[in-house]
Motif scaffolding. Structure first.
Motif, PDB file in Angstrom:
ATOM      1  N   ASN A  13       0.825  -1.082  -0.059  1.00 22.33           N
ATOM      2  CA  ASN A  13      -0.137   0.057  -0.164  1.00 22.33           C
ATOM      3  C   ASN A  13       0.940   1.228  -0.071  1.00 22.33           C
ATOM      4  OD1 ASN A  13      -2.204  -1.524   0.163  1.00 22.33           O
ATOM      5  ND2 ASN A  13      -2.811  -1.111   2.228  1.00 22.33           N
ATOM      6  N   GLY A  19      12.374   3.106   4.467  1.00 20.24           N
ATOM      7  CA  GLY A  19      13.479   2.236   4.622  1.00 20.24           C
ATOM      8  C   GLY A  19      14.505   2.234   3.515  1.00 20.24           C
ATOM      9  N   GLY A 145      15.303  -7.744   2.565  1.00 17.59           N
ATOM     10  CA  GLY A 145      15.042  -7.306   4.013  1.00 17.59           C
ATOM     11  C   GLY A 145      13.923  -6.524   4.101  1.00 17.59           C
ATOM     12  N   GLY A 146      13.756  -5.923   5.301  1.00 14.84           N
ATOM     13  CA  GLY A 146      12.391  -4.904   5.427  1.00 14.84           C
ATOM     14  C   GLY A 146      11.645  -5.778   6.697  1.00 14.84           C
ATOM     15  N   VAL A 151      10.374 -10.177  10.337  1.00 16.35           N
ATOM     16  CA  VAL A 151       9.374 -11.072  11.159  1.00 16.35           C
ATOM     17  C   VAL A 151       9.306 -12.444  10.859  1.00 16.35           C
ATOM     18  CG1 VAL A 151       6.946 -11.411  11.888  1.00 16.35           C
ATOM     19  CG2 VAL A 151       7.661  -8.899  11.743  1.00 16.35           C
ATOM     20  N   ILE A 253       6.908  -7.195  18.733  1.00 12.99           N
ATOM     21  CA  ILE A 253       8.069  -7.778  18.278  1.00 12.99           C
ATOM     22  C   ILE A 253       9.040  -6.476  17.759  1.00 12.99           C
ATOM     23  CG2 ILE A 253       7.348  -7.917  15.728  1.00 12.99           C
ATOM     24  CD1 ILE A 253       9.165 -10.372  15.304  1.00 12.99           C
ATOM     25  N   GLU A 345      -1.482   7.243  18.309  1.00  9.87           N
ATOM     26  CA  GLU A 345      -2.296   6.012  18.778  1.00  9.87           C
ATOM     27  C   GLU A 345      -1.480   5.647  19.973  1.00  9.87           C
ATOM     28  OE1 GLU A 345      -1.939   2.923  15.581  1.00  9.87           O
ATOM     29  OE2 GLU A 345      -2.584   4.250  14.023  1.00  9.87           O
TER      30      GLU A 345
END
Ligand code: B12
Ligand code: SF4
Length: 523
Positions: A13, A19, A145-146, A151, A253, A345
């Motif tokens: 999106n 990054g 990566g990223g 994760v 995480i 948030e």
């Protein structure tokens, strides 16, 4: 061989690809002679992904392709790609109406198809890009990566071309070593077909690199689609002010990806970076830190930063961030409002202090209320999203009543229309305390595949265990039926209708001597 680095941001999106921008900026500062290009598939129509990638590789003929993969997450709580997974899961598991159950099953199948479709498509793009680059440069290297790779690094390696370097966390130090042709043995990475991920690789400490202001003048020269983000006026462009989070929240995480050590980017550099974006017309910024104010000891740093933003004369900007609202002072609140914070948030997860403690979140809910009063007094009159995840650990009807009481108090402070309850069901992620807890309690077995989306796996990974699981399932189904456009508020109303509300004081107190029922605190 002269290095030519192509950064490919995989389809996503259209969130600003901060990054790859930071990586390219860093490499340029270390190796000004290296030629680079950024290619953002987030701005390409889906049907053109493969052909656009081909054209880019044919033109640039990279020696190194840096594939950046931002998210794979499928457990989005609200209208994700292809529908709402939470709704379909609950329809499938909890609806008493066979037609609704069937709709849930179809919806889940559609989402699973879309999810695997995206996964295979991205893997396919990596394979295609690798093959094509090798046509021109037989020794071309590929590094992946990223956020998504950080994760799911253990699972993704199985589907990537042999020789791909799979990176965890920040990529600056790794790219430096690749360009220099040095050994990668000590880096947070492994090489498909040559090495396997070390045990606890993700827990290794990231390299300490002092960040300087991104050079957007340079970035514009290597990224032709940059204007896409400049032209879209409602875009929140990412700016990072620090890395790392010292907390231990049981499901999170971020603190593993970025590490617990908080590394602050010098405020002058952050402001200089914002100024470059500002001069190019950007007015909306997202401070992409895991938490803008991770603990009280970082309050002064944020005060310094915001004061410098004001002093720099950027008076018509807006910004948003994840904010631990227990770390504010009246002075900081004033600065937040003056510098244009218009959304934030808070992830308190529960309005019951007892549960917040059990989830190891380190939040003092009473302080959050006081700080929200200070924010209101400072003139804050915009939207706050408050994340609640019912049923994470030891939830009871009493703790739900406490969360209602807490939420109503937030509404009375900030305005009911300004506080948006975001109902998340925690998506269980690898390498978190919650995963360990699930192992210890036989909910999951080590070796499970966190990327699997079979309904019974989703049912476990979308954390909502019995005995309250079906209760919440029904409440959510009722809320979607009654008011799908204001789901969060509707859930809160239904819970209050069914269970009532505790008194606020009980929500705010968590007697320390009370023994936790579950062993989460000791895992
Ligand atoms: C800020 C943030 C947001 C903000 C973004 C605001 C904005 N305008 O930028 C908001 C709140 C909007 C957001 C939304 C979502 N997010 Co978010 N977000 C983050 C967060 C906290 C930081 C991301 C960031 O920008 N960091 C700063 C930049 C500089 O870092 P970076 O992009 O990660 O790049 C660095 C490294 O990853 C690495 N790197 C990147 N690419 C490559 C490539 C190679 C080859 C190498 C070597 C290294 C490398 O080097 C870079 C520089 O150091 C991360 C968690 C985290 N702590 O990382 C989650 C995270 C990226 N988000 C995630 C998700 C899932 C989402 C959502 C899909 C959530 C949802 N369910 O709705 C949405 C939708 C996003 C979308 N595409 O539409 C996941 C993605 C992984 C996954 N589980 O799939 C993360 C990792 C959190 C998590 N563990 O769940 N998010
Ligand atoms: S404070 Fe936020 S970023 Fe830090 S560990 Fe907790 S949930 Fe994660």
């Amino acid at each position: 061989m002269e290095s030519r680095i192509l950064y490919v941001r995989l389809p996503c999106n259209p969130i600003f690809p901060i990054g790859v921008v930071y990586l390219a900026d860093h490499v340029h500062k270390q190796f000004p002679a290296v030629q680079q290009r950024i290619f953002d598939l987030g701005t390409v129509p889906p049907l053109d992904y493969a052909s656009a990638l081909d054209v880019c590789i044919d033109e640039f003929q990279p020696t190194l392709i840096v594939f950046s993969w931002r998210d794979i997450q499928i457990y989005a709580p609200v209208g994700g790609r292809g529908g709402n997974p939470l709704q379909y899961t609950f329809e499938f598991f909890y609806s008493l109406n066979p037609f609704v159950k069937l709709r849930g099953a179809f919806g889940l199948t559609r989402i699973a198809t879309g999810y695997y479709g995206e996964l295979w498509r991205n893997l396919g793009l990596i394979k295609r890009g690798t093959k094509r680059a090798k046509k021109y440069q037989p020794d071309a290297q590929v590094v992946v990566g990223g956020g998504a790779v950080s994760v799911f690094y253990e699972q993704l390696g199985k589907s990537l071309p042999k020789g791909s370097i799979v990176s965890v966390g920040e990529g600056e130090a790794l790219l430096e070593r690749i360009v220099r042709g040095e050994s990668l043995a000590q880096e947070r990475c492994y090489i498909v077909g040559e090495s396997t991920p070390r045990d606890r690789l993700i827990h290794e400490i990231p390299a300490a690199i002092e960040k300087t202001a991104c050079n957007y003048g340079y970035i514009q020269t290597i990224w032709t689609e940059f204007d896409y983000y400049l032209e879209a006026e409602d875009f929140y462009v990412g700016v990072q002010t620090k890395r790392g989070c010292p907390h231990n929240c049981c499901y999170c995480i971020y603190t593993v990806i970025e590490g617990k050590q908080v590394r602050i980017n010098p405020s002058d550099e952050v402001v200089a970076e914002m100024r470059q974006l500002y001069d190019r017309g950007i007015r909306n910024f997202w401070f992409t830190d895991a938490q803008l104010i991770p603990a009280r000891k970082y309050i002064d740093d944020v005060v310094e930063l915001l004061q410098k933003v004001l002093d720099a004369g950027m008076k018509d900007i807006h910004w948003a961030a994840y904010i631990r609202a227990d770390n504010l002072t009246p002075h900081l609140c004033d600065l937040m409002v003056q510098t244009g914070m218009n959304y934030f948030e808070i992830g308190i997860t529960s309005g019951s202090q007892e549960l917040v403690r059990k989830m190891r979140m380190g939040y003092n809910l009473r302080t959050v209320l006081q700080n929200c009063r200070d924010l209101k007094a400072a003139g804050f009159n915009d939207l706050v999203s408050v994340n609640y995840s019912f049923n994470v650990i030891d939830e009871t009807f009493d703790t739900i009543r406490q969360t209602i009481a807490y939420h109503r108090e937030l509404e009375s402070i900030l305005g009911a229309d300004k506080v948006e309850p975001a109902i998340f069901f925690i998506g269980l992620q690898p390498h978190t305390h919650l995963e360990e807890y699930a192992f210890k309690n036989d909910i999951l077995r080590p070796g499970y595949d966190p990327m699997n989306v079979k309904p019974w796996t989703v049912h476990k990974l979308l954390w909502n265990p019995q005995p309250l699981g079906s209760f919440f399932g029904h409440v959510c189904l009722q809320a979607w039926k009654r008011n799908p456009n204001d789901f969060g508020r509707e859930v809160m109303d239904i819970l209050e209708e069914r269970l009532g509300r505790a008194d606020l004081e009980s929500a705010l107190s968590a007697p320390i001597d009370q023994k936790p029922k579950e062993q989460l605190l000791s895992v």
